[in-house]
Design a protein around this motif. Structure first.
Motif, PDB file in Angstrom:
ATOM      1  N   LYS A  65      -0.636 -26.707 -50.249  1.00 52.78           N
ATOM      2  CA  LYS A  65       0.098 -27.448 -49.641  1.00 52.78           C
ATOM      3  C   LYS A  65      -0.582 -28.042 -48.432  1.00 52.78           C
ATOM      4  CE  LYS A  65       4.448 -25.583 -51.522  1.00 52.78           C
ATOM      5  NZ  LYS A  65       5.549 -24.896 -51.128  1.00 52.78           N
ATOM      6  N   VAL A  66      -0.985 -27.372 -47.556  1.00 51.84           N
ATOM      7  CA  VAL A  66      -1.798 -27.874 -46.397  1.00 51.84           C
ATOM      8  C   VAL A  66      -2.991 -28.780 -46.759  1.00 51.84           C
ATOM      9  CG1 VAL A  66      -3.528 -26.951 -44.702  1.00 51.84           C
ATOM     10  CG2 VAL A  66      -1.444 -25.429 -45.159  1.00 51.84           C
ATOM     11  N   LEU A  67      -3.637 -28.524 -47.625  1.00 53.84           N
ATOM     12  CA  LEU A  67      -4.674 -29.479 -48.190  1.00 53.84           C
ATOM     13  C   LEU A  67      -4.120 -30.694 -48.530  1.00 53.84           C
ATOM     14  CD1 LEU A  67      -7.356 -27.245 -49.860  1.00 53.84           C
ATOM     15  CD2 LEU A  67      -7.239 -28.400 -47.462  1.00 53.84           C
ATOM     16  N   LYS A  68      -3.064 -30.636 -49.315  1.00 52.61           N
ATOM     17  CA  LYS A  68      -2.381 -31.934 -49.818  1.00 52.61           C
ATOM     18  C   LYS A  68      -1.882 -32.475 -48.676  1.00 52.61           C
ATOM     19  CE  LYS A  68       1.384 -33.362 -52.959  1.00 52.61           C
ATOM     20  NZ  LYS A  68       2.172 -32.732 -53.832  1.00 52.61           N
ATOM     21  N   TYR A  69      -1.382 -32.129 -47.799  1.00 54.25           N
ATOM     22  CA  TYR A  69      -0.525 -32.526 -46.519  1.00 54.25           C
ATOM     23  C   TYR A  69      -1.636 -33.316 -45.688  1.00 54.25           C
ATOM     24  CZ  TYR A  69       2.503 -32.663 -42.375  1.00 54.25           C
ATOM     25  OH  TYR A  69       3.202 -33.118 -41.352  1.00 54.25           O
ATOM     26  N   LEU A  70      -2.890 -32.648 -45.794  1.00 56.47           N
ATOM     27  CA  LEU A  70      -4.010 -33.355 -44.816  1.00 56.47           C
ATOM     28  C   LEU A  70      -4.699 -34.304 -45.800  1.00 56.47           C
ATOM     29  CD1 LEU A  70      -5.236 -30.089 -42.976  1.00 56.47           C
ATOM     30  CD2 LEU A  70      -4.160 -32.261 -42.016  1.00 56.47           C
ATOM     31  N   LYS A  71      -4.283 -34.357 -47.094  1.00 57.59           N
ATOM     32  CA  LYS A  71      -5.171 -35.432 -48.147  1.00 57.59           C
ATOM     33  C   LYS A  71      -6.773 -34.829 -48.008  1.00 57.59           C
ATOM     34  CE  LYS A  71      -1.743 -39.135 -47.774  1.00 57.59           C
ATOM     35  NZ  LYS A  71      -0.924 -38.497 -48.658  1.00 57.59           N
ATOM     36  N   MET A 189      -0.195 -32.323 -36.109  1.00 55.49           N
ATOM     37  CA  MET A 189       0.089 -32.104 -37.427  1.00 55.49           C
ATOM     38  C   MET A 189       1.554 -32.616 -37.554  1.00 55.49           C
ATOM     39  SD  MET A 189      -2.122 -30.770 -39.498  1.00 55.49           S
ATOM     40  CE  MET A 189      -1.263 -29.603 -40.848  1.00 55.49           C
ATOM     41  N   ALA A 190       2.682 -32.366 -36.708  1.00 57.21           N
ATOM     42  CA  ALA A 190       3.913 -32.549 -36.893  1.00 57.21           C
ATOM     43  C   ALA A 190       4.601 -33.912 -37.238  1.00 57.21           C
ATOM     44  CB  ALA A 190       4.694 -31.779 -35.942  1.00 57.21           C
ATOM     45  N   HIS A 191       4.016 -34.646 -36.281  1.00 53.28           N
ATOM     46  CA  HIS A 191       4.510 -35.967 -36.225  1.00 53.28           C
ATOM     47  C   HIS A 191       3.352 -37.154 -36.216  1.00 53.28           C
ATOM     48  CE1 HIS A 191       7.198 -33.927 -33.381  1.00 53.28           C
ATOM     49  NE2 HIS A 191       8.089 -33.846 -34.591  1.00 53.28           N
ATOM     50  N   SER A 192       2.187 -36.826 -36.245  1.00 56.04           N
ATOM     51  CA  SER A 192       0.971 -37.745 -36.331  1.00 56.04           C
ATOM     52  C   SER A 192       0.298 -37.263 -37.484  1.00 56.04           C
ATOM     53  CB  SER A 192       0.344 -37.991 -34.975  1.00 56.04           C
ATOM     54  OG  SER A 192       1.197 -38.084 -33.990  1.00 56.04           O
ATOM     55  N   ALA A 193       0.523 -36.705 -38.372  1.00 58.85           N
ATOM     56  CA  ALA A 193      -0.532 -36.172 -39.657  1.00 58.85           C
ATOM     57  C   ALA A 193      -1.294 -37.306 -40.191  1.00 58.85           C
ATOM     58  CB  ALA A 193       0.159 -35.351 -40.631  1.00 58.85           C
ATOM     59  N   LYS A 198      -7.646 -37.581 -44.652  1.00 58.22           N
ATOM     60  CA  LYS A 198      -9.181 -37.852 -45.444  1.00 58.22           C
ATOM     61  C   LYS A 198     -10.202 -37.825 -44.120  1.00 58.22           C
ATOM     62  CE  LYS A 198      -7.403 -39.836 -49.720  1.00 58.22           C
ATOM     63  NZ  LYS A 198      -7.393 -41.027 -50.380  1.00 58.22           N
ATOM     64  N   THR A 199     -10.186 -37.104 -43.273  1.00 59.94           N
ATOM     65  CA  THR A 199     -10.954 -37.151 -41.935  1.00 59.94           C
ATOM     66  C   THR A 199     -12.471 -36.965 -42.418  1.00 59.94           C
ATOM     67  OG1 THR A 199     -10.442 -35.139 -41.093  1.00 59.94           O
ATOM     68  CG2 THR A 199      -9.225 -36.949 -40.569  1.00 59.94           C
ATOM     69  N   GLU A 200     -12.671 -35.729 -43.027  1.00 61.93           N
ATOM     70  CA  GLU A 200     -13.853 -35.220 -43.457  1.00 61.93           C
ATOM     71  C   GLU A 200     -14.443 -34.550 -42.354  1.00 61.93           C
ATOM     72  OE1 GLU A 200     -16.752 -37.939 -45.214  1.00 61.93           O
ATOM     73  OE2 GLU A 200     -15.431 -38.386 -47.021  1.00 61.93           O
ATOM     74  N   ALA A 201     -13.729 -34.024 -41.264  1.00 62.40           N
ATOM     75  CA  ALA A 201     -14.038 -33.155 -40.188  1.00 62.40           C
ATOM     76  C   ALA A 201     -14.599 -31.776 -40.793  1.00 62.40           C
ATOM     77  CB  ALA A 201     -12.816 -33.067 -39.330  1.00 62.40           C
ATOM     78  N   ASP A 202     -15.420 -31.153 -40.131  1.00 60.96           N
ATOM     79  CA  ASP A 202     -15.865 -29.929 -40.756  1.00 60.96           C
ATOM     80  C   ASP A 202     -14.899 -28.765 -40.733  1.00 60.96           C
ATOM     81  OD1 ASP A 202     -19.183 -30.392 -40.786  1.00 60.96           O
ATOM     82  OD2 ASP A 202     -18.340 -31.568 -39.413  1.00 60.96           O
ATOM     83  N   ALA A 203     -13.925 -29.061 -39.659  1.00 62.37           N
ATOM     84  CA  ALA A 203     -12.750 -28.121 -39.776  1.00 62.37           C
ATOM     85  C   ALA A 203     -11.640 -28.631 -38.861  1.00 62.37           C
ATOM     86  CB  ALA A 203     -13.282 -26.633 -38.805  1.00 62.37           C
ATOM     87  N   ILE A 204     -10.684 -28.210 -39.040  1.00 59.49           N
ATOM     88  CA  ILE A 204      -9.080 -28.813 -38.728  1.00 59.49           C
ATOM     89  C   ILE A 204      -8.482 -27.371 -38.308  1.00 59.49           C
ATOM     90  CG2 ILE A 204      -7.361 -30.210 -38.985  1.00 59.49           C
ATOM     91  CD1 ILE A 204      -8.470 -31.997 -40.925  1.00 59.49           C
ATOM     92  N   CYS A 205      -8.180 -27.301 -37.207  1.00 54.52           N
ATOM     93  CA  CYS A 205      -7.502 -26.099 -36.531  1.00 54.52           C
ATOM     94  C   CYS A 205      -6.096 -26.494 -36.006  1.00 54.52           C
ATOM     95  CB  CYS A 205      -8.256 -25.396 -35.438  1.00 54.52           C
ATOM     96  SG  CYS A 205      -9.997 -25.096 -35.781  1.00 54.52           S
TER      97      CYS A 205
END
Length: 390
Positions: A65-71, A189-193, A198-205
């Motif tokens: 779900k996290v990955l789907k949320y971030l596309k 994450m909450a209001h500006s996801a 699809k940013t392709e950043a190396d890590a999103i914390c």
């Protein structure tokens, strides 16, 4: 509206304006956590009885779900659970092989999480550290990013909510010159996801407790970052075999267990499951819920911006807004608001460098709204603030 109705435990007259610190939890999230403790409280990935199997199933569903949320693609990324955003950033930087990079970069409007951890990283590897100034629209000057840089910046500010609007350009430029990008997504994450999609950043914390979920963190990591990680924070749950002087990491043996690379010890399984419930809840909000939030923060921003005595950090309306009132101690103001059952944050919000040393502001007060806020909350805040300003 579903959003407001799921916070039925709020008493009449209570106004919570500290969602940037931690959001309130909607009833479905609370129920999901209670269900874990009451019906299948078990150690994930360690047992074969039915409770454990159910825990594993739901935890894996949350990762997806996290990955789907971030596309983001499951083929390219995996999700590990952590303590919070700060912990996740440090976990990455303290194990990153600095010999592969020439400089570490952050920005002036960062929370102390990236700001201090990049100091520690630079000191550890004896490399220069560059602090770039963000534009008023939140963008980072990509032309100033050096080659082979470790870039650690936020996607949205916890001061005024301004976004890293050129995030994809930052990632593209950094990758092109041999660097990596670690994103602090705590406030996005909450209001500006959408800015993270699809940013392709190396890590999103990020921190789940700012995402209407229980207190925990998570990181979405690109699989091709792992060769640059030298595992040193290690323990139970990460290994498949151990000898007297050696061990075999689960992440090296099983490609489906890459997430164990950053998950030492027993994880917060119930909280992870409830994070999945929070994502379901967010994705189920209606257009009316989103419009209500926007109307609330826009009205409050315009009210504050219209007062000559109020100095706003914000350039535009945002769920997060910081300000001070000329001649009024912000901490005393926070106490006065608290006495009226209006809960807001005061101080420098863990962004000391920018607010104190760059802008030379006195301690501020921050209003940060969420889907729990009702129109009557805004009316009460305006009424109380009018008395204080006068």
């Amino acid at each position: 509206m579903r959003g407001m109705n799921d916070f039925d435990y709020l008493e009449s007259g209570e106004v919570y304006l500290d969602a940037a610190c931690q959001s309130l939890r909607p009833r479905p999230v609370i129920n999901a956590l209670d269900e874990y403790y009451e019906k299948f409280n078990s150690c994930g990935e360690r047992v074969k009885y039915p409770w454990g199997i159910e825990t594993d199933r739901r935890v894996e569903a949350t990762r997806e779900k996290v990955l789907k949320y971030l596309k983001l693609s499951k083929r390219e990324y995996f999700v590990s659970f952590t303590l919070n955003t700060t912990y996740g950033i440090n976990l990455l930087l303290q194990q990153l092989d600095g010999k592969q990079f020439d400089v570490v970069v952050t920005s002036d409007i960062e929370h102390n999480s990236p700001f201090l951890s990049t100091m520690a990283f630079a000191k550890k590897w004896g490399m220069p550290r560059k602090v770039l100034s963000r534009e008023e629209d939140g963008s980072l000057p990509v032309e100033e990013i050096p080659e082979k840089a470790v870039v650690v910046v936020n996607a949205a500010s916890n001061i005024d909510g301004r976004k890293l609007v050129n995030i994809k350009d930052v990632v593209k430029k950094t990758h092109k010159t041999g660097g990596i990008v670690i994103i602090d997504a705590a406030q996005a994450m909450a209001h500006s996801a959408d800015i993270l999609h699809k940013t392709e950043a190396d890590a999103i914390c990020f921190s789940a407790h700012k995402l209407y979920a229980p207190s925990m963190g998570a990181i979405a990591v690109r699989k091709d970052l792992l060769p640059k990680i030298e595992t040193s924070f290690i323990g139970g749950g990460m290994v498949d075999d151990v000898d007297k002087e050696s061990y075999l990491l689960s992440s090296e043996k099983n490609p489906d267990h890459l997430y164990t690379k950053f998950e030492s010890g027993l994880q917060a399984w119930g909280e992870a499951i409830a994070l999945g419930a929070a994502i379901d809840w967010l994705e189920g909000l209606s257009k009316a819920d989103h419009e209500n939030l926007k109307n609330n923060y826009t009205e409050l921003f315009e009210f504050l911006n219209a007062s000559e005595k109020v100095t706003l950090v914000n350039q535009e309306a945002n769920p997060t807004m910081s300000f001070f009132i000329n001649g009024v101690d912000s901490h005393l103001l926070g106490e006065a608001l608290g006495a009226e059952r209006i809960m807001a944050r005061t101080g420098y919000f863990c962004a000391h460098y920018y607010l104190d040393k760059v802008r030379h502001f006195p301690p501020l007060i921050r209003f940060s709204l969420g889907y729990h806020n009702r129109p009557e909350d805004i009316e009460k805040v305006k009424k109380v603030m009018e008395k204080i300003v006068k």
